[in-house]
Design an enzyme around this catalytic site. Sequence first.
Site: not given
Lengths: 320, 263
Positions: A19, A67, A107, A134, A137, A251
């Site tokens: 997502s 991010n 999501n 979610n 976040c 990753g």
Amino acid sequence: MLETSLASLELDNPVLSASGTFGSGWEGRQFSDLGHVGALVSKTVTLLPRPGNPPPRIWETPSGMLNSIGLENKGVDYFVRETLPKMRELAASGRKDGRHGPRIVINIGGESIDDFVALAERFCREGVHALEVNLSCPNVQEGKLLFSTDPRLAEQAVRAVKKVADVPVFAKLSPNVTDIVAIAKGAEQGGADGLTAINTLIGMAIDWRKRKTILGRGIGGLSGPAIKPVALRMVYQLAAAVRLPIIGVGGVRSADDVLDFVCAGAAAVQVGTAMFTDPALMVCIVDEIRDKLAAAGTTIGDLRGAAHRQAHQPSGSCAR
Amino acid sequence: MQTKVHKLLRRRDLGGGSYALEVEGPIPSTQPGQFYMLRTERCWPVQLPRPFSLYDRAPDGSWGSFLVKPVGEGTRALCDQQPGEGIVCTGPLGQPFPRDFADPVCIAGGVGLAPFLLLARQAKAQGRTLRLLFGGRTREMLSGIDDFAGLVRMHASTDDGSFGFRGRVTALLDDMLQKGEVKAGEIVFCCGPDPMMEAVAALCEPRGLRCFLSLETYMACGYGVCNGCTVRVQGPRFKGWPFSRTCMEGPVYEACELVHDAH
């Protein structure tokens, strides 16, 4: 040979988009045939539009990136009207030759349990294949991570969603906790059909010459190869502690990475940051997995959780 | 739009530490201002690919080139590639300079020269010769200037006066505005470092020149999925939404569309 399942949801293969790293898939359709991926997981959808965080929002770090997008999205009404039809088109494109095609996983992100419930009801009416909640976040709620850091809140959020959802519900967990197993057990108690682990690790970048943080919001979520060992450890830990299927993420940039997660106990694996480097990567990975399994004379089913069956169990808190 | 490995044909030294990396085609038809995400096929030392305007392209697309100055690990790896090695190019991406203006005044700083060679060639093919204001610190730093010989009316500036106008390219623009060589009502296309583009916009807007800027924003994906390269914007094009993805709606924005963040 690559088929897998997440609770009642059958997938052609275990490779999913993560997502927030592949939009709805629509923008990426020109680079490869997305009909061949296991599922497309949407960027987080919230009830109301969210403009997101101030720029700069991204910064590359050694073997990873930070991010702080802040769940920028135009809200559920826009998503259902403009984006969901495109995801349906991508899903339909893969539904042939006996294949399911990419499953549509939405999501959903909320600031309250009511938000989650309203979103779940809406998307179930729209006939999506699964929901990913979610809980985690790091870029909203002033970094408080409410649902992802308190097992009881995680349980309540998942239970409320499950009450209205007629599709599998996966809880996406945060690594930014002391004990991810406790949160996972909360989600399991709440009736989750699966767990997605992990979201990004909270990090920061500073430019000492300017004497300030680089990201507009100061902190951000670290993703990319740098976090794979952490993600792998957490998936391993969860697989030992809960009965739910686990979607590993963190990753992944090759078939080997996917198979490492499967060995740790994941039933499926998401590809995220690596899609920025190579927008055709997911489909390449699916082909590569097929070749690697054939060469090794094994299957996804045989590999799943194999690291838990090794002679010498890893020491520390991960071991049973 | 495509993502493909292109063989490096030649690394041409443009002086001032910059190179034109010429890669084998086919290079898709690309409008001036559009860009590609580049990385080396092997041994890419960083994670994210890097955005570059297409610098030049054979009319039949049999080769194309990118103007690259090695400043960090990624750009250095690209410039260290040997002929025959692969460069992965994804593109063309983004929106070009608007095509409704026949005779824009082009203003470039440093590697911001990149989008203007295609634009100059396009204009020349239609019988027009564009004006290009190009600034650098010294003559040596005007990397790529020779590629524009016969294509544009070049107005160069150097900080040390070693070539052309002495001073910054913004001072050159100011001088031309005062002399009436660039006038109200004209259109400006600009690409270069942010402070330079802000200064150009500040000169143009009060004098009634519309100004289009090609931003060099830090990007992750380049194709619209990460929302990482957003800039703060205003104006009807964005329907009230405060952010725009540089890789999708940009990299070219009209100066009046951009809202500067405090950070």
